[in-house]
Design a protein around this motif. Sequence first.
Motif, PDB file in Angstrom:
ATOM      1  N   HIS A  21      56.420  37.057  19.509  1.00  0.00           N
ATOM      2  CA  HIS A  21      55.056  37.493  19.199  1.00  0.00           C
ATOM      3  C   HIS A  21      54.921  38.911  19.726  1.00  0.00           C
ATOM      4  CE1 HIS A  21      50.700  36.631  18.421  1.00  0.00           C
ATOM      5  NE2 HIS A  21      50.590  37.670  19.246  1.00  0.00           N
ATOM      6  N   TYR A  50      59.561  31.687  18.988  1.00  0.00           N
ATOM      7  CA  TYR A  50      59.055  32.759  18.139  1.00  0.00           C
ATOM      8  C   TYR A  50      58.792  34.005  18.959  1.00  0.00           C
ATOM      9  CZ  TYR A  50      57.815  28.659  15.307  1.00  0.00           C
ATOM     10  OH  TYR A  50      57.845  27.485  14.616  1.00  0.00           O
ATOM     11  N   GLN A  73      44.239  31.884  13.627  1.00  0.00           N
ATOM     12  CA  GLN A  73      44.010  33.162  14.305  1.00  0.00           C
ATOM     13  C   GLN A  73      45.241  33.627  15.086  1.00  0.00           C
ATOM     14  OE1 GLN A  73      40.235  33.443  16.367  1.00  0.00           O
ATOM     15  NE2 GLN A  73      40.742  35.468  17.191  1.00  0.00           N
ATOM     16  N   GLY A  74      46.110  32.686  15.461  1.00  0.00           N
ATOM     17  CA  GLY A  74      47.352  33.074  16.124  1.00  0.00           C
ATOM     18  C   GLY A  74      48.153  34.059  15.294  1.00  0.00           C
ATOM     19  N   PHE A  93      46.150  28.232  23.318  1.00  0.00           N
ATOM     20  CA  PHE A  93      45.444  27.270  22.456  1.00  0.00           C
ATOM     21  C   PHE A  93      44.861  26.105  23.273  1.00  0.00           C
ATOM     22  CE2 PHE A  93      48.777  29.325  19.860  1.00  0.00           C
ATOM     23  CZ  PHE A  93      47.943  30.066  19.026  1.00  0.00           C
ATOM     24  N   ILE A 102      48.050  36.134  22.179  1.00  0.00           N
ATOM     25  CA  ILE A 102      48.792  35.223  21.291  1.00  0.00           C
ATOM     26  C   ILE A 102      47.817  34.475  20.385  1.00  0.00           C
ATOM     27  CG2 ILE A 102      50.213  33.119  21.202  1.00  0.00           C
ATOM     28  CD1 ILE A 102      51.613  34.074  23.733  1.00  0.00           C
ATOM     29  N   GLU A 103      46.639  34.202  20.911  1.00  0.00           N
ATOM     30  CA  GLU A 103      45.627  33.504  20.103  1.00  0.00           C
ATOM     31  C   GLU A 103      44.964  34.417  19.079  1.00  0.00           C
ATOM     32  OE1 GLU A 103      42.902  31.500  22.721  1.00  0.00           O
ATOM     33  OE2 GLU A 103      44.458  30.166  23.516  1.00  0.00           O
ATOM     34  N   GLY A 104      45.349  35.691  19.064  1.00  0.00           N
ATOM     35  CA  GLY A 104      44.806  36.619  18.068  1.00  0.00           C
ATOM     36  C   GLY A 104      43.521  37.293  18.503  1.00  0.00           C
ATOM     37  N   THR A 127      52.917  28.991   9.943  1.00  0.00           N
ATOM     38  CA  THR A 127      53.548  27.759  10.450  1.00  0.00           C
ATOM     39  C   THR A 127      53.830  27.843  11.944  1.00  0.00           C
ATOM     40  OG1 THR A 127      55.827  28.519  10.085  1.00  0.00           O
ATOM     41  CG2 THR A 127      54.721  27.434   8.214  1.00  0.00           C
ATOM     42  N   ARG A 128      53.755  29.063  12.505  1.00  0.00           N
ATOM     43  CA  ARG A 128      54.157  29.238  13.900  1.00  0.00           C
ATOM     44  C   ARG A 128      53.048  28.920  14.900  1.00  0.00           C
ATOM     45  NH1 ARG A 128      57.709  34.725  14.301  1.00  0.00           N
ATOM     46  NH2 ARG A 128      59.198  34.254  12.648  1.00  0.00           N
ATOM     47  N   TYR A 129      51.829  28.892  14.431  1.00  0.00           N
ATOM     48  CA  TYR A 129      50.685  28.759  15.356  1.00  0.00           C
ATOM     49  C   TYR A 129      49.820  27.561  14.941  1.00  0.00           C
ATOM     50  CZ  TYR A 129      52.090  33.596  16.205  1.00  0.00           C
ATOM     51  OH  TYR A 129      52.817  34.724  16.492  1.00  0.00           O
ATOM     52  N   PRO A 130      49.297  26.844  15.931  1.00  0.00           N
ATOM     53  CA  PRO A 130      48.440  25.705  15.590  1.00  0.00           C
ATOM     54  C   PRO A 130      47.078  26.131  15.039  1.00  0.00           C
ATOM     55  CG  PRO A 130      48.532  25.997  17.969  1.00  0.00           C
ATOM     56  CD  PRO A 130      49.502  26.973  17.381  1.00  0.00           C
ATOM     57  N   ARG A 131      46.688  27.396  15.279  1.00  0.00           N
ATOM     58  CA  ARG A 131      45.444  27.906  14.700  1.00  0.00           C
ATOM     59  C   ARG A 131      45.759  29.165  13.915  1.00  0.00           C
ATOM     60  NH1 ARG A 131      42.080  28.240  20.090  1.00  0.00           N
ATOM     61  NH2 ARG A 131      42.276  26.082  20.791  1.00  0.00           N
ATOM     62  N   TYR A 173      53.267  24.353  26.239  1.00  0.00           N
ATOM     63  CA  TYR A 173      53.910  25.556  25.717  1.00  0.00           C
ATOM     64  C   TYR A 173      54.629  26.305  26.829  1.00  0.00           C
ATOM     65  CZ  TYR A 173      51.131  25.110  21.425  1.00  0.00           C
ATOM     66  OH  TYR A 173      50.586  24.671  20.260  1.00  0.00           O
ATOM     67  N   TYR A 203      56.708  30.958  22.835  1.00  0.00           N
ATOM     68  CA  TYR A 203      56.420  32.293  22.304  1.00  0.00           C
ATOM     69  C   TYR A 203      56.968  33.331  23.282  1.00  0.00           C
ATOM     70  CZ  TYR A 203      52.993  29.753  19.454  1.00  0.00           C
ATOM     71  OH  TYR A 203      52.391  28.871  18.602  1.00  0.00           O
TER      72      TYR A 203
END
Lengths: 199, 418
Positions: B162, B160, A38-39, B200, B180-182, A32-36, B76, B119
Amino acid sequence: MAAHEMDHDTQSPHEDLSFSSATQAKITELLTRYPRKQGALIPTLFLAQDEFGWLKPGTMELVAHTLELPVTTVLATAMFYTMLYKTPHGRFHIQICTNVSCFLLGADDLVAAAREVLGIAPGETSADGLFTLEQVQCLCACERAPTLQINKKDYFNVTPTKMREILADMQKEGARLGPSVGWPGHAHVGQSHGGHSHA
Amino acid sequence: MPEQRILLRRHLGVDFTKLDNYLKHGGFQMWKRVMELGPDGVIAEVKTSGLRGRGGAGFPTGVKWGFLPKDGRTRYLVVNADEGEPGTFKDRYFLEEDPFRQLEGILYSAYAIGAHVCYIYIRGEYWNSKAVTDDAIQQLYKAGWLGKNIQGSGFDLDVYVHSGAGAYICGEETALIESIEGKPGMPRLKPPFPANFGVFGMPTIVNNTETLAAVPVILEMGPEQWSALGSPRNGGTKLMGVSGHVKKPGLFEVPMGTPMREIIYELGGGVLDDKEILAVIPGGSSCPFLTKDEIDVPMDFDALKGVGSMLGTACITVIAEGTDLIKVMCRVAKFYQHESCGQCTPCRQGTGWIHAICQKLDSGAAGPEAIDLLIDACNQIDGNTICAHGEAAAWPIRSICKKFRPQLEAAIRARTAA
Ligand SMILES: Cc1cc2nc3c(=O)[nH]c(=O)nc-3n(C[C@H](O)[C@H](O)[C@H](O)COP(=O)(O)O)c2cc1C
Ligand code: SF4
Ligand code: FES
């Protein structure tokens, strides 16, 4: 370890593994914390590591499946970050800072003491799965140098004597607890990867 | 020079990780004023204060906020709490001991820039920081200072934590965004800048922890009064530290522009065993080293640039006479090699060469001519990379080679003669 080396590892299809319901709930909240999706990848890899000890290929597949990401995406990210473990680590991960401020105040003596007590060199894990020794970069508590971190706990102003005491306590603790979760041959986590252990 | 303690409040002996205590000591009192000022008013106050980013580069914060495009896209706020610059220990203070100061700054800043999600990217090894900050966030949600309709204002904000995962390069703001985008923490080519294309793909403001912690103080004191505490164009107070060969290593808060000598000798108690200083790193190991003749420099962005170095994080490392600089160079070089993300050839290869040459010097396998080789390798990295990690690797080594050649040559002779 490069991504292609993972292929040689014992394959553990993700069906063998599943997250506990508590972890699954945490992942659901993370999403729920990330729009994608992969976040949520890095936090989910941390959760997976807490649960299974380290990120073996089957665990990466499970994470990929859970977040609906390609396995290669999960691998590429996991490979980049040193705190995401691609090999099993010992019960106690001894990380001694040897950057400038700690070096100036005797960090190398701590490394020498740890080598002597544990019988392993930096980068190695003891064959019993109790200790992994590592030299790490500045832990950013230089005003309390020399510093070290063991698992999630910091130690400041450490002397070689204090180092020996800490390790003696952990040897006792380790005899009671045994190797870390995910250590080869341990519980449900399968074999393979005696790889980097050293006696 | 006495300390000027505004942000650093350890001496009060209060547990500022409890919201009640924080509120009792004036916390969140600027919220009403922020509402009156409105977003543009808050940005104007920050601009007037002249606040310059505390992450190292010193870019004016209000100006950066003004770069956000007004195109209706989601915005953000990202906090850079990836503290990893060797020698630094300042953001840890907020994260572990006074977490609401940063969070209060986040609330006002997010309101000012129109962000509803923030974040906080905290360095992975900072387990305690992550736990304390997370707990503070939960306390704020319970008390209605985060979440929907904050204090009945109609403003929503989710915050949040991260976690980083052990990569120094993720302190570079675009690598941090990738993380942050992984994704792997590989810095992006700029432009586009984060203000236009950030996390993002959306407009994003990245600010350091201490930068945001200063925002409530600026509003409380008034921007002009706050600014007047520091030297011209370098407003306010700043957390500064000293570690290494000093008698009283520690973290202090002083006005910008305080002479480095006073921090080392008065606050830091002077050099261990009353030795002479050999070298000083002003603000983390990416800053060019200074000699003992340069330590009268005022600690601010412009003055340090003036002597060919940088303020960086303002956490000083003191190296006493008698220290083997080749060993110091090896540690510095190893760090930047290890932390290079590897996407630019000059940085990936150059940091490897530099480290290899340093090791050869250390083992006695290279003679004094290697000093020029090092300078050459540094020159080839400088200016040829995607991010400033390349310069961070090159500048300090080059400064040692140029300023401390006699000491290096003596250390080389001692090895090759043996
Ligand atoms: C290699 C590298 C590492 C960095 N590490 C950090 C860091 O740990 N913390 C930080 O706040 N800024 C760091 N920065 C600076 C950020 O890129 C960015 O300038 C900063 O977060 C902006 O915030 P500020 O304007 O509030 O200072 C680093 C930059 C580079 C090139
Ligand atoms: S300069 Fe170095 S760290 Fe920065 S992008 Fe290039 S290779 Fe990566
Ligand atoms: S150099 Fe060891 S904590 Fe900074």
